[in-house]
Write an enzyme that holds these catalytic residues in place. Structure first.
Site, PDB file in Angstrom:
ATOM      1  CB  ILE A 176      -0.928   0.009   1.226  1.00 50.62           C
ATOM      2  CG1 ILE A 176      -1.877  -1.190   1.169  1.00 50.62           C
ATOM      3  CG2 ILE A 176      -1.719   1.316   1.290  1.00 50.62           C
ATOM      4  CD1 ILE A 176      -2.742  -1.356   2.415  1.00 50.62           C
ATOM      5  CG  HIS A 197      -7.087  -4.911  -8.614  1.00 49.59           C
ATOM      6  ND1 HIS A 197      -6.451  -5.277  -7.442  1.00 49.59           N
ATOM      7  CD2 HIS A 197      -8.414  -5.130  -8.408  1.00 49.59           C
ATOM      8  CE1 HIS A 197      -7.365  -5.697  -6.569  1.00 49.59           C
ATOM      9  NE2 HIS A 197      -8.553  -5.617  -7.135  1.00 49.59           N
ATOM     10  CD  GLN A 215      -8.173 -12.451 -21.740  1.00 48.82           C
ATOM     11  OE1 GLN A 215      -8.472 -11.473 -22.411  1.00 48.82           O
ATOM     12  NE2 GLN A 215      -7.812 -13.607 -22.286  1.00 48.82           N
ATOM     13  CD  GLU A 216      -3.361 -10.706 -13.981  1.00 41.68           C
ATOM     14  OE1 GLU A 216      -2.125 -10.669 -13.801  1.00 41.68           O
ATOM     15  OE2 GLU A 216      -4.151 -11.135 -13.125  1.00 41.68           O
TER      16      GLU A 216
END
Length: 222
Positions: free
Chosen positions: A96, A113, A177-178
């Protein structure tokens, strides 16, 4: 005359499969990038090996050696500034980030993400999609802002959820797909086509909808 390549720094925390997709694109010439360094906040991860195997500078900046999130982010900022990247790519970077860090690199930092944001920010996205009974799931590339997984979207890939799916099978199809859409977004950025302006994403000068440019179940190139 060949256009100069975009200087890219990649931040990782683990195996680096999306990093490998970018390395492959660089080596094939499909991506007009020069990956100047790969930085991991964890030592001895597979992604650092991938970087070294490709002749890319592999740097460990262990977050456990810093007494606060702010101190780590300051050290990371200083490391990146010495590299002078034009684009910072988060590829499975499990930290983070502080507002000071995200503001410093605003408009030149992308993240990927595994959900159709704004759905399922945070962790365990595949299981959460299954538990919610979703018929579609997917992945989003977005610009990074101070809000966790909350920056404006550049591109989403939509993946149908099969009745037989568990979290692992769904994750595998999403990851495929990423590896397609992250290089796409990076290429658009390098070509000057993709920009963030006042927290909105523009592609070829036109504002994108909240979910970004949306594609469905793309097939990898042979």
């Amino acid at each position: 005359m060949t256009s100069p390549k975009t200087r890219v720094a990649v931040l990782i925390s683990g195996s680096g499969s999306n990093l490998q997709a970018l390395i492959d694109g660089q080596q094939s010439g499909e991506l007009p990038i020069d990956i100047v360094a790969v930085i991991s906040n964890r030592p001895d991860v597979r992604g650092l090996e991938r970087a070294r195997d490709a002749g890319i500078d592999a740097i460990t900046l262990d977050h456990k050696e810093y007494d606060s999130r702010e101190a780590f982010d300051q050290a990371l900022t200083e490391q990146l500034d010495t590299l002078q990247p034009q684009l910072v790519v988060l590829a499975g970077f499990m930290r983070i980030l502080t507002p000071a860090f995200t503001n410093h690199f605003a408009g030149r930092m992308l993240n990927i993400h595994p959900s159709l944001l704004p759905k399922y920010q945070g962790l365990h996205t595949h299981q959460r999609a299954l538990e919610a009974g979703d018929t579609e799931h997917g992945v989003t590339v977005h610009f990074v802002t101070a809000e966790l997984d909350g920056g404006p979207a550049a591109i989403q890939a939509v993946v149908p959820v099969a009745a037989s799916d568990d979290a692992a099978s769904l994750a595998a199809r999403v990851q495929q797909q990423e590896h397609i859409i992250y290089p796409m977004a990076v290429r658009w950025f390098c070509e000057g086509r993709l920009v963030m302006n006042e927290n909105r994403v523009l592609l070829d000068g036109e504002p994108l909808p909240p979910g970004g440019y949306q594609v469905r179940n793309l097939q990898p190139q042979a």
